[in-house]
Scaffold this motif. Structure first.
Motif, PDB file in Angstrom:
ATOM      1  N   CYS A 181       0.836  -1.210   0.000  1.00 34.70           N
ATOM      2  CA  CYS A 181       0.000   0.000   0.000  1.00 34.70           C
ATOM      3  C   CYS A 181       0.862   1.248   0.000  1.00 34.70           C
ATOM      4  O   CYS A 181       1.884   1.300   0.687  1.00 34.70           O
ATOM      5  N   GLN A 190       4.417   6.553  -7.895  1.00 28.36           N
ATOM      6  CA  GLN A 190       3.647   5.315  -7.826  1.00 28.36           C
ATOM      7  C   GLN A 190       3.861   4.445  -9.072  1.00 28.36           C
ATOM      8  O   GLN A 190       4.001   3.223  -8.961  1.00 28.36           O
ATOM      9  N   THR A 202      -4.371   1.553  -1.716  1.00 31.51           N
ATOM     10  CA  THR A 202      -4.252   2.739  -0.872  1.00 31.51           C
ATOM     11  C   THR A 202      -4.861   2.375   0.470  1.00 31.51           C
ATOM     12  O   THR A 202      -5.946   1.814   0.527  1.00 31.51           O
ATOM     13  N   SER A 203      -4.119   2.677   1.513  1.00 31.75           N
ATOM     14  CA  SER A 203      -4.563   2.280   2.837  1.00 31.75           C
ATOM     15  C   SER A 203      -5.704   3.187   3.283  1.00 31.75           C
ATOM     16  O   SER A 203      -5.653   4.392   3.077  1.00 31.75           O
TER      17      SER A 203
END
Ligand code: TXA
Ligand code: MG
Length: 300
Positions: A181, A190, A202-203
């Motif tokens: 993540c 990214q 994505t956390s």
């Protein structure tokens, strides 16, 4: 320019549990011995940061990161490609890592910086250095030795490694679970990471200490896609304004915090910052700008 005797003096301080500000390629860090809980508590106290926020452990290229955390195959692939450099990996901690470093979590953040002075310090110290950015809690991160002195005065020894080459904090990837993540966008974008390890999640639980309002100047900050138009509008209302214009992405990142500090000191009513193009490091720039522009009612 940092000389050997300054590295030796810094190591002596670190060994006795004192703090030293060290240059890295991202921002300056406020470093303490990561295996000494008292030194790590001193970091929190000096920054005015609430306890319980985890800090990143910095290691030299020759150190073995698996002494600190579990280097899974995924972690190793990323480390091999991006270390030394502006990437922090969150991995499962080893039991000997103090709770003060991990904020009581079962993970630890690890990074091998590429800055030659950071590497010289880490090699001479021969251990891990816990280091958050060397600013008071909630304030703009320092990218020069002078910024650190402005934050802490002569209280802290600063190794002057020149202006930070990247200028914004490291990219943070959590590789402690099967699904890697992105916790914080940074210089390593990214796309480059996904090219290597596949899609990142994505956390929904933000990294502890990643507050919505952060990196903030004192002056109100307006984000804009058309700063000259906003300037005219605000000046027509009788307000004084300073503008931070977007430049080529890498320069924008490198100058961002220094410019925010400089413009903040002008004493104008409003700062206007032009948003960066949303690609590559531009995403990280816009992330920092939006945190700097968010005002919370509580004092950060
Ligand atoms: O570029 C950087 O990363 C700079 C330089 C000095 O290395 N350091 C830095 O540290 O930005 P700091 O403390 O300002 O930000 C570290 C971030 C925090 O948001 C913290 O929550 C997150 O890393 N973090 C550290 N350990 C973590 C962990 N075990 N789990 C989740 N997040 C963690
Ligand atoms: Mg910080």
């Amino acid at each position: 320019m940092v000389r050997d005797f300054q590295i030796d003096a810094a190591v002596a301080r670190l060994k006795e549990g004192s703090l030293v500000a060290m240059p890295t390629e991202t921002v300056y860090g406020l470093a303490g011995d990561a295996m000494n809980p008292l030194a790590v508590r001193r970091i929190y106290a000096t920054k005015g940061r609430p306890a319980g926020h985890p800090v990143i452990v910095h290691l030299s290229p020759e150190a073995d990161p698996s002494e600190w955390g579990e280097m899974t195959p995924l972690a190793r692939i990323l480390a091999e490609r991006f270390w030394p450099g502006p990437l922090t990996l969150i991995v499962r901690r080893k039991p000997q890592v103090p709770d003060e470093v991990t904020g009581g979590l079962d993970t630890v953040g690890l990074r091998v910086p590429s800055h030659p002075v950071a590497q010289a310090l880490l090699s001479a110290f021969d251990g891990g250095l816990a280091a958050p950015s060397a600013n008071r809690f909630g304030r703009i991160s320092p990218t020069t030795a002078h910024h650190v002195q402005a934050e802490f005065g002569s209280e802290i020894m600063v190794l002057d490694g020149g202006p930070a080459a990247v200028g914004i904090e490291s990219t943070i990837i959590d590789v402690s679970t099967d699904m890697p993540c992105l916790l914080r966008p940074g210089a390593i974008d990214q796309e480059s990471i996904e090219a290597l390890v596949g899609a990142l999640g994505t956390s929904n639980t933000p990294a502890p200490g990643t507050l919505k309002s952060h990196y903030a100047p004192m002056t109100s900050l307006l984000l804009s896609h058309n700063p000259q138009l906003d300037r005219s509008r605000l000046e027509a209302e009788g307000r004084t304004v300073a503008v931070l214009e977007a430049t080529a992405l890498e320069d924008h990142a490198r100058n961002l915090y220094g410019e925010l500090r400089r413009l903040d000191a002008l004493g104008v009513d409003i700062l206007i910052a032009e948003m960066a193009t949303n690609v590559g490091i531009g995403l990280a720039i816009n992330d920092r700008l939006s945190r700097a522009a968010t005002k919370l009612s509580t004092d950060q």
